[in-house]
Write an enzyme that holds these catalytic residues in place. Structure first.
Site, PDB file in Angstrom:
ATOM      1  N   CYS B  57       0.835  -1.201   0.000  1.00 25.70           N
ATOM      2  CA  CYS B  57       0.000   0.000   0.000  1.00 25.70           C
ATOM      3  C   CYS B  57       0.867   1.247   0.000  1.00 25.70           C
ATOM      4  O   CYS B  57       2.041   1.201   0.358  1.00 25.70           O
ATOM      5  CB  CYS B  57      -0.902   0.007   1.225  1.00 25.70           C
ATOM      6  SG  CYS B  57       0.045  -0.078   2.737  1.00 25.70           S
ATOM      7  N   CYS B  60       3.088   2.407   2.846  1.00 22.77           N
ATOM      8  CA  CYS B  60       4.392   1.778   3.111  1.00 22.77           C
ATOM      9  C   CYS B  60       5.533   2.721   2.723  1.00 22.77           C
ATOM     10  O   CYS B  60       6.645   2.601   3.240  1.00 22.77           O
ATOM     11  CB  CYS B  60       4.547   0.495   2.301  1.00 22.77           C
ATOM     12  SG  CYS B  60       3.218  -0.669   2.529  1.00 22.77           S
ATOM     13  N   ASP B 473      14.941 -45.992 -21.351  1.00 23.65           N
ATOM     14  CA  ASP B 473      13.745 -46.335 -20.601  1.00 23.65           C
ATOM     15  C   ASP B 473      12.584 -46.264 -21.595  1.00 23.65           C
ATOM     16  O   ASP B 473      12.629 -45.479 -22.530  1.00 23.65           O
ATOM     17  CB  ASP B 473      13.571 -45.305 -19.466  1.00 23.65           C
ATOM     18  CG  ASP B 473      12.332 -45.576 -18.672  1.00 23.65           C
ATOM     19  OD1 ASP B 473      12.137 -46.738 -18.301  1.00 23.65           O
ATOM     20  OD2 ASP B 473      11.553 -44.626 -18.432  1.00 23.65           O
ATOM     21  N   ASP B 672      13.842 -40.261 -17.453  1.00 22.59           N
ATOM     22  CA  ASP B 672      13.187 -38.976 -17.206  1.00 22.59           C
ATOM     23  C   ASP B 672      13.880 -38.111 -16.166  1.00 22.59           C
ATOM     24  O   ASP B 672      13.453 -36.999 -15.887  1.00 22.59           O
ATOM     25  CB  ASP B 672      11.712 -39.181 -16.827  1.00 22.59           C
ATOM     26  CG  ASP B 672      11.566 -39.949 -15.515  1.00 22.59           C
ATOM     27  OD1 ASP B 672      12.570 -40.093 -14.798  1.00 22.59           O
ATOM     28  OD2 ASP B 672      10.452 -40.397 -15.228  1.00 22.59           O
ATOM     29  N   ASP B 676      14.253 -42.238 -12.823  1.00 24.84           N
ATOM     30  CA  ASP B 676      15.406 -43.026 -13.231  1.00 24.84           C
ATOM     31  C   ASP B 676      16.712 -42.486 -12.667  1.00 24.84           C
ATOM     32  O   ASP B 676      17.783 -42.908 -13.096  1.00 24.84           O
ATOM     33  CB  ASP B 676      15.499 -43.043 -14.768  1.00 24.84           C
ATOM     34  CG  ASP B 676      14.240 -43.584 -15.408  1.00 24.84           C
ATOM     35  OD1 ASP B 676      13.679 -44.534 -14.839  1.00 24.84           O
ATOM     36  OD2 ASP B 676      13.829 -43.069 -16.444  1.00 24.84           O
TER      37      ASP B 676
END
Lengths: 117, 787
Positions: B57, B60, B473, B672, B676
């Site tokens: 705000c 501040c 894989d 991946d 793995d």
């Protein structure tokens, strides 16, 4: 001629002693950091003693425009850093076990060593 | 603290790379560098740009400004609320300023307004200035060297026999001294500094070589009587020419080196400079360094994505090819991730920043490529060891050579001794050896990055070139990793959509991958599942439930037979589907077979071709999967793999890798990167395959930014090309020095009367390292076969 040969042998002995056998003075890191200038073909200081198992900061400041000086490599610590001309570059050396860790430019023309004790 | 590094508190506190700008000349020149303010007194004034986080705000503003002004040494603090930045002037340390803001209840960080692109431009500017300086020095040296050289070729020996010659050569000697001072000063200063440090480098050799030639010549000029008549030659042309040629070589090397970092320049160039953030309902263009986490950022068509984030509004397609190498734009809608550096193609979107600054994927990629470019593969280690001893060894050879000529050489022995020692010092080129590996790695790693392949370090690069077995894989690597409904064979009177509605309703509550595939397939067709009752999971066989009055049953062959449902006429079809790597399931309504539904994880469109590329490179390709043998066999045969291992538990994948290694294979494992990870770590080279830019960059030796296995073949092709290039460079540099130094010392003289001129040695030395850089640059032209 014998004196010339002796002088030559003396010169060879001097080269061996000066470049290989002489133990260069080292600079110690205090308060966790040290500044190293890269200037006129060398690191100043080139040999730095740092405490074992403590992380320290080396503040490199490159004033040497030679492109060779641009890259700093500490192979054993897998650190490579670009040293920007006329700017301070902070290299954090991780806490490492005792040993000698050479650092150099890519071509190994600028050479130094971290002596971890 | 060491004397040379003594800094006062002010220096320590202000010495980081920040946006502090020098406002006032500080007293000590040695302590003043660019934006670093180091003071011997307390009068120096700096400017800091702080970025404030958590200021929601306008009230501040006063709080933050007051907190900063209360810090001792702060003269002013002005906050720009819209940009959430504060400009502070004074001589307080940045730590104190940040602490003051934190104590006021906010977070602050220093704005590093200098982008990498700016730093790169600055570097290029500095290199350009240095290039011009070297060219100037080369001109000075060659302006004297070339006429002297021509004179020596035309007139002959440059001897000192008369008083007039003595005077003329004295003048030339002084001019040469001028060349040494104005064009070669850096060699002598560098050599002296190295000498003081008990080390020696290229400067040492050049300084010694040119210095020896000049000193000897001056002795001949001043005191010719101390030198035998036959040896009264001067070598000023050698000194001037060597300085000129080596400066020229260095200048050309700078130009060539610039090209080796093109890939990283391209990556840095992808970063946007500004972002349009939405703050207080207004659009603000701010530097990307000032973007905060959770900022909302608007991107229009054609604009770059500035930081990483999640789309919160809008729909678009984004070109990610610059990072992943994947040419097809990717559709993005609310909830999808966008990545810095990619380009918004079609629609306007608003996204929320989730990673900023050094945390963005692009910043991490740049960082990784930079690190890898400077790491050294094991092949370069021998050159490193040699480099460490090289220069002193050459100096010793020069002394031995001079002694040999003095003891055994023909008359004038002293002249031969000087020429040979000078030539040995000049021809030896430690630079070529030192540059051989890093230059190729730099270009090779950059080239790989262009193809969406991130190589972690030089060792991975080298090992990848030697892989004999590549383990892939199956799920997510060879296949898409997302099962989909591929076939619906209707057995009764219902339509496909009606069947999908019923099965999706039945499976809606299940998290089984096959069930999810069916529900997704229904959702794609806009079919919403209905609520079922009496749901029951029939372990290992299927599921059943009721929808209104209908009894639904979905499962495998065993379930159907157990329930007495006739499926015989569809068994052949089901087997055919299984042979095509699909999983057939049966669906019955009220004890009557309604359909056979096949679900499969589709093979990536280019897997077959990429696997063939690997096999053509002599690599044995093995597929590893947890799936059943039947499906594994089908997938393997479809992609042309003969070696496959099925039904492997995830934790056993690393063991399989070890088994291949035990048979002497150099194993690459592709997976991946998450499931793995142990197998990737165990392999000689682990390849993590990503989809898009959502990859675990640090998880593997080599990361493939796109899902295609072509990235794998590209990675291996680039690594092979780079290693070949390194070998050429190392071989060239070794041969050059091994052959050049003895030739310069005069080993051929007794047999052929050949002795190398120091000028030729200077030219050879200057261009040997240039040759290495140029050869490395050839790699830039490398193209992987498919791209």
């Amino acid at each position: 001629m014998i004196w010339i040969n002796l002088a030559g042998l003396g010169l060879i002995t001097l080269i061996v002693w000066w470049f290989w056998l002489y133990k260069a003075k080292t600079s110690e890191v205090q308060s966790g950091s040290i500044e190293v200038r890269v200037k006129d073909g060398v690191y100043q200081p080139a040999n730095i003693t740092i405490p074992a198992n403590e992380s320290v900061q080396i503040l490199f400041f490159r004033e040497d425009a030679t492109p060779c000086a641009e890259m700093l490599v500490i192979p054993d610590l897998e650190i490579s850093e670009t040293l920007v001309l006329n700017k301070q570059v902070t290299v954090t050396v991780p806490a490492s076990p005792a040993g000698v860790y050479p650092f150099h430019c890519q071509m190994q023309m600028y050479r130094g060593a971290l002596i971890v004790k | 603290m060491n004397n040379s590094t003594e800094v006062n508190d002010a220096e320590k506190s202000q010495s980081c790379c920040c946006s502090a700008k020098k406002q006032q000349q500080v007293s000590s020149e040695a302590n003043c560098h660019d934006n670093t303010i180091v003071s011997d007194d307390s009068n120096s004034v700096s400017e800091y740009h702080l970025i404030i986080e958590g200021a929601g705000c306008a009230s501040c503003v006063g709080k933050i400004e007051n907190a900063l002004k209360s810090v001792l040494g702060v003269e002013s603090a002005e906050m720009n609320f819209a940009q959430r930045t504060v400009l502070v002037t004074g001589n307080a340390s940045e730590e104190k300023l940040i602490k003051a803001v934190e104590q006021a209840g906010y977070n602050a960080k220093l704005s590093n307004s200098e982008s990498e692109e700016d730093a790169l431009e600055e570097k290029e500017q500095a290199d350009w200035q240095y290039y011009k300086k070297l060219m100037r020095e080369m001109t000075i040296a060659l302006t004297l060297g070339i006429p002297l050289m021509i004179y020596s070729l035309v007139v002959g020996e440059m001897t000192v026999t008369t008083f007039t010659e003595q005077m003329v050569w004295l003048a030339v000697g002084l001019l040469t001294l001028g060349v040494m001072v104005f064009a070669g000063k850096h060699f002598y200063i560098g050599a002296w500094n190295s000498f003081k440090n008990h080390s020696a480098n290229m400067d040492t050799l050049i300084a010694l070589g040119t210095g020896t030639a000049w000193l000897y010549s001056m002795v001949v000029v001043f005191a010719p009587e101390v030198v035998p008549l036959m040896a009264r030659h001067v070598y000023f042309e050698a000194t001037a020419m060597i300085i000129g040629l080596i400066n020229l070589g260095l200048a050309l090397e700078i130009k060539a080196r610039g090209k080796t970092s093109e890939a990283i320049k391209r990556l840095i160039g992808l970063q946007a400079k500004t972002a349009r953030v939405i703050r207080d309902d207004k659009d603000l263009d701010i530097p990307i360094e000032d973007v905060l986490l959770n900022d909302l950022i608007r991107v229009r068509p054609g604009e770059k994505i500035s930081v990483d984030g999640d789309v919160v509004e809008g729909h678009t397609s984004i070109d990610e090819s610059m990072l992943t190498g994947e040419p097809m734009p990717v559709e993005k809608t609310e909830g999808d991730q966008v990545v810095a550096g990619t380009i918004n193609k079609s629609g306007a979107i608003v996204f929320k920043a989730t990673r900023v600054g050094k945390d963005t994927a692009l910043a991490q990629i740049i960082n990784m490529v930079k690190r890898a470019q400077n790491s050294k593969p094991p092949i370069g280690r021998l050159a490193d060891v040699i480099s460490a001893y090289f220069v002193p060894v050459v100096m010793i050879i020069a002394v031995v050579s001079a002694l040999a000529w003095l003891n055994f050489g023909p008359s004038p022995a002293v002249a031969f001794a000087i020429v040979s020692a000078t030539t040995v010092l000049i021809i030896a080129c430690p630079c070529a050896l030192g540059l051989a590996t890093p230059m190729s790695v730099m270009v090779g790693v950059g080239k790989a990055a262009e193809a969406g392949v991130l190589i972690r370090n030089g060792e991975a690069l080298q090992t990848a070139s030697k892989i004999t077995t590549m383990i892939l894989d199956k799920t997510g690597t060879i296949t898409e990793g997302a099962p989909k409904v591929t076939d619906i064979i209707v057995a009764g009177s219902q339509t496909e959509d009606e069947i999908l509605l019923l099965v999706a309703s039945l499976e809606a509550g299940s998290e089984h991958p096959l069930a999810m595939a069916i529900v997704e397939s229904a959702a794609e067709k806009g079919i919403s599942p209905k609520k079922v009752t009496d749901f029951a999971s029939l372990s290992g066989m299927g599921v059943q439930a009721k929808l209104q009055s209908k009894r639904l049953l979905f499962g495998n062959e065993k379930l159907m037979k157990q329930q007495g449902i006739a499926i015989d006429q569809f068994l052949d079809k089901a087997q055919q589907l299984a042979a095509e790597a699909k999983t057939p399931m049966y669906f019955a309504v009220d004890a009557e077979l309604a359909a056979v539904i096949a679900v499969a994880d589709p093979i990536k469109s280019d897997s077959i071709e990429a696997i063939k590329r690997l096999q053509n490179n002599g690599i044995r390709v093995v597929m590893l999967t947890g799936d059943n043998r039947m499906t594994a066999k089908a997938v393997a045969s479809m992609v042309g793999i003969t070696d496959f291992v099925a039904e492997v538990m995830p934790e056993d994948k690393a063991k399989k890798v070890a088994e291949y290694q035990a048979n002497g294979e150099i194993v690459g494992m592709t997976g991946d990167g998450i499931n793995d990870a142990p197998a990737l770590a165990h392999a000689n080279v682990g390849f993590a395959i990503g989809t898009g830019t959502d990859v675990a960059i640090e998880s593997a030796d080599i990361t493939l930014m796109r899902g295609s296995l072509h990235g794998l073949a590209d990675a291996i092709a680039v690594s092979k090309a780079t290693l070949t290039n390194i070998k050429q460079n190392l071989f060239g540099a070794f041969i050059y020095n091994v052959a050049g130094v003895p030739f310069a010392a005069g080993v051929l003289y007794p047999f052929f009367g050949l002795l190398l001129s120091p000028v030729i040695a200077g030219a050879a030395m200057a261009f040997s390292s240039l040759t290495v850089v140029t050869n490395a640059n050839r790699l830039r032209l490398f193209k992987a076969k498919e791209h």
